[in-house]
Every structure is written in structure tokens, then in C-alpha cells.
Design a protein around this motif. Sequence first.
Motif, short mmCIF file in Angstrom:
data_model
loop_
_atom_site.label_atom_id
_atom_site.label_comp_id
_atom_site.label_asym_id
_atom_site.label_seq_id
_atom_site.Cartn_x
_atom_site.Cartn_y
_atom_site.Cartn_z
N PHE A 154 -33.12 -28.85 -20.16
CA PHE A 154 -31.82 -28.62 -19.51
C PHE A 154 -31.99 -27.35 -18.69
CE2 PHE A 154 -30.79 -30.72 -23.56
CZ PHE A 154 -30.10 -31.84 -23.09
N GLY A 195 -30.37 -25.69 -26.95
CA GLY A 195 -31.47 -24.82 -26.57
C GLY A 195 -31.07 -23.36 -26.64
N SER A 208 -20.04 -27.52 -20.52
CA SER A 208 -20.82 -26.28 -20.38
C SER A 208 -20.17 -25.22 -19.48
CB SER A 208 -22.23 -26.61 -19.89
OG SER A 208 -22.86 -27.50 -20.78
N1 DAH Z 1 -24.28 -30.16 -20.94
C1 DAH Z 1 -25.26 -31.09 -21.46
C2 DAH Z 1 -24.89 -32.51 -21.08
O1 DAH Z 1 -23.76 -32.76 -20.81
C3 DAH Z 1 -25.33 -30.99 -22.93
C4 DAH Z 1 -25.92 -29.68 -23.35
C5 DAH Z 1 -27.27 -29.54 -23.52
C6 DAH Z 1 -25.12 -28.59 -23.54
C7 DAH Z 1 -27.85 -28.37 -23.89
C8 DAH Z 1 -25.67 -27.38 -23.92
C9 DAH Z 1 -27.04 -27.27 -24.09
O2 DAH Z 1 -24.93 -26.32 -24.13
O3 DAH Z 1 -27.58 -26.11 -24.46
O4 DAH Z 1 -25.72 -33.35 -21.08
#
Ligand code: DAH
Length: 344
Positions: free
Chosen positions: A252, A288, A172
Motif C-alpha cells: 500500500f 502496515g 484512510s
Molecule cells: N485503505 C486500504 C483499502 O481501502 C486499506 C488499508 C490498507 C488501510 C493498509 C490502511 C492500511 O490503513 O495501512 O484498500
Amino acid sequence: MKDRLEALKQEALQELEQAANTQHLNELKVKYLGKKGPITEVLRGMGSLSAEERPVIGQVANDVRAAIAEGIEAKLEQYRKEETERKLRQETIDVTLPGRARPAGAIHPLNKVIEEIEAIFIGMGYTVEEGPEVETDYFNFEALNLPKDHPARDMQDSFYITEDVLLRTHTSPVQVRTMQRMKGSIPVKIICPGKVYRRDDDDATHSHLFTQIEGLVIDKKIRMSDLKGTLQQFVQEMFGKQTQIRLRPSFFPFTEPSAEVDVSCMMCGGAGCRTCKQTGWLEILGSGMVHPRVLEMSGYDPEEYSGFAFGMGVERIAMLKYGIEDIRHFYTNDLRFLQQFVHI
Ligand code: DAH
């Protein structure tokens, strides 16, 4: 003197006939034609000859010398020929024998799956971005609406290098880096594959190092239905036309609302089996609508722009697609495992 020379010639040619090998021939060459040989000696003694005799004897001496040299050379040549023929006979090569196959490397199954996912999104107009694995707290957490001491930080146990630098726990942060580089321009439409790190104990489904692919779209009027349609298209290309998705509410910090995405189980077609624990569904990613604060912090006015984001674990996708039961297979480099993917 002339008789002596003739006798020498006869003697030399006789010896020559009996010479058994090249070494012997070379010895004869030294013996008769060398500086200390009998012919040299005769030539040296020419001073005592009369003026009439001198050219005659000189001529004879030269002829004798030439005859012996020629004889030796002919014999040497004969031996060389014989040697070559012997070698040719002994060292024949069967050019019809099949060659030995050299083992060749192949693309790692994880990279194949990454390439496959990239191809699907590139087909939908996305570009591929990358970011650093050693990341700052700001990009990994802060700018994703996870301030220090936020309880959600515990969702991702981290490897810290200093208080402000860590191994990224997800892909992210590349969202943030991309938004800041784009400086408010649209559309943003990227995916970013890469390695991520978490302080997990390794087992069949957990690894302290694994691979994620992040997706981010920002434009005017981006809605949840765009997210859903995009992911539906993706899973059908990845797992087959019959594959369905379902969104479950989740949380999140960087998305609002947030959804967990399940796919219909490709093992049983949704009827319920061991892989999907009899539910008919398998969780494959988090997603999301990008949180207004995340947009704002990186230079996009949430009143004007909206976006969706998602993040998926590549190993999990690969394991489901190819029926791999242990995530550690991807990192232990057992050729028996890797070779199964050479031709997929
Ligand atoms: N970064 C989250 C994880 O590693 C996964 C994730 C969830 C990424 C929602 C996103 C998002 O871009 O919108 O668990």
C-alpha cells in the motif's frame, strides 16, 4: 281557566306516557312548554283576570308547567339510562384478549457489527473518529502518498465529482485529517468507521458502496509487533479465542512495510473448506507501518514517531462471522434477512 289548565296537564302526561323515544319527547316539550304552547297562551291571557284570581291562576299555571317539565325530564332521563345500558351491553370489551403486536424496527446487522468492532477497540483505549464521505483528492490520495498519476490510484476506481473532489474510496483520509488536527501530539489511537465508494460492478462480493473501519496508532517506538498483537487480540474477540492470524507481505502506498492479514478459517478451523477455498485462511484486512512520508506530510517527524495502520471491510467481516453469502443482502432491506439479526 283552572280546569282548562288541569285538563292540559292530564293530556300532556298521558301523551308523555306514550312517547316512544327522545325525539318524540322533545316534540312534546315544544308543543306544551314552547312559546306558542297552550300554557304560554294562558299566561298571556292573565291580564283579563281580576286581581284576586290572577295569583291563583298564575300559581296553577306554574305548577302545571313544572309538572309537565318534570315528567318530560324524568322520561328523558329514563331513555338516556336505557341507551347507556344498551351500549354497555353491546360494546363490551374483552380486556383479556391479547393485544396486536406492532412491528418494531431493529438495529441493522452492519451497524451491529460496527458497534461490536468499536467496542473491542474502545476496550483497548481507542477513540472513534469520523470524516466526510465527499472528500478532496488531497485527503483521499495525495496526503496518503498517492500523488496524481501514481499507478496505485488504479487500485481504487473512484467516483469523481470534480477534478479535485470525489466520494472517498476508503476511510484512510480520516487518518490524515486526525493527524493534522492533533498537530503532532501523541498518542494517536483511533478507529474510524464509515461508508466508502468505488466504481465496481455489484455482485455477490462487490458493492459500489460498502463500509470500512480504519485504525491508526502513532506514538514513540511503535513497532510491527504492536500491530500484530493488536490484530491478534481483535480477531480473537471477534471470531473466538481459537482464531489465529497470519501476515503476508503486500503493498500500500501509505504503509511501509505493508501486510495483508488473514485469519484462520472459522468455518473449518483451518482444515480447508469451501469458504476458505481449501487454504484454511481468509483475508480480512490491509495494514502496515505508516509510511514516513505520510507521517511527515501531516506534521509527525518520522525520526521521532512511528505508527501502524489498518483498514478492514465491515461487510466482509460480517459475512464471515454470520455466514452471509451475498453482500447485496445488506442493502436490499429484505425483512426476512434483517429479522435474523434482531436478537444477536
Ligand atoms: N485503505 C486500504 C483499502 O481501502 C486499506 C488499508 C490498507 C488501510 C493498509 C490502511 C492500511 O490503513 O495501512 O484498500
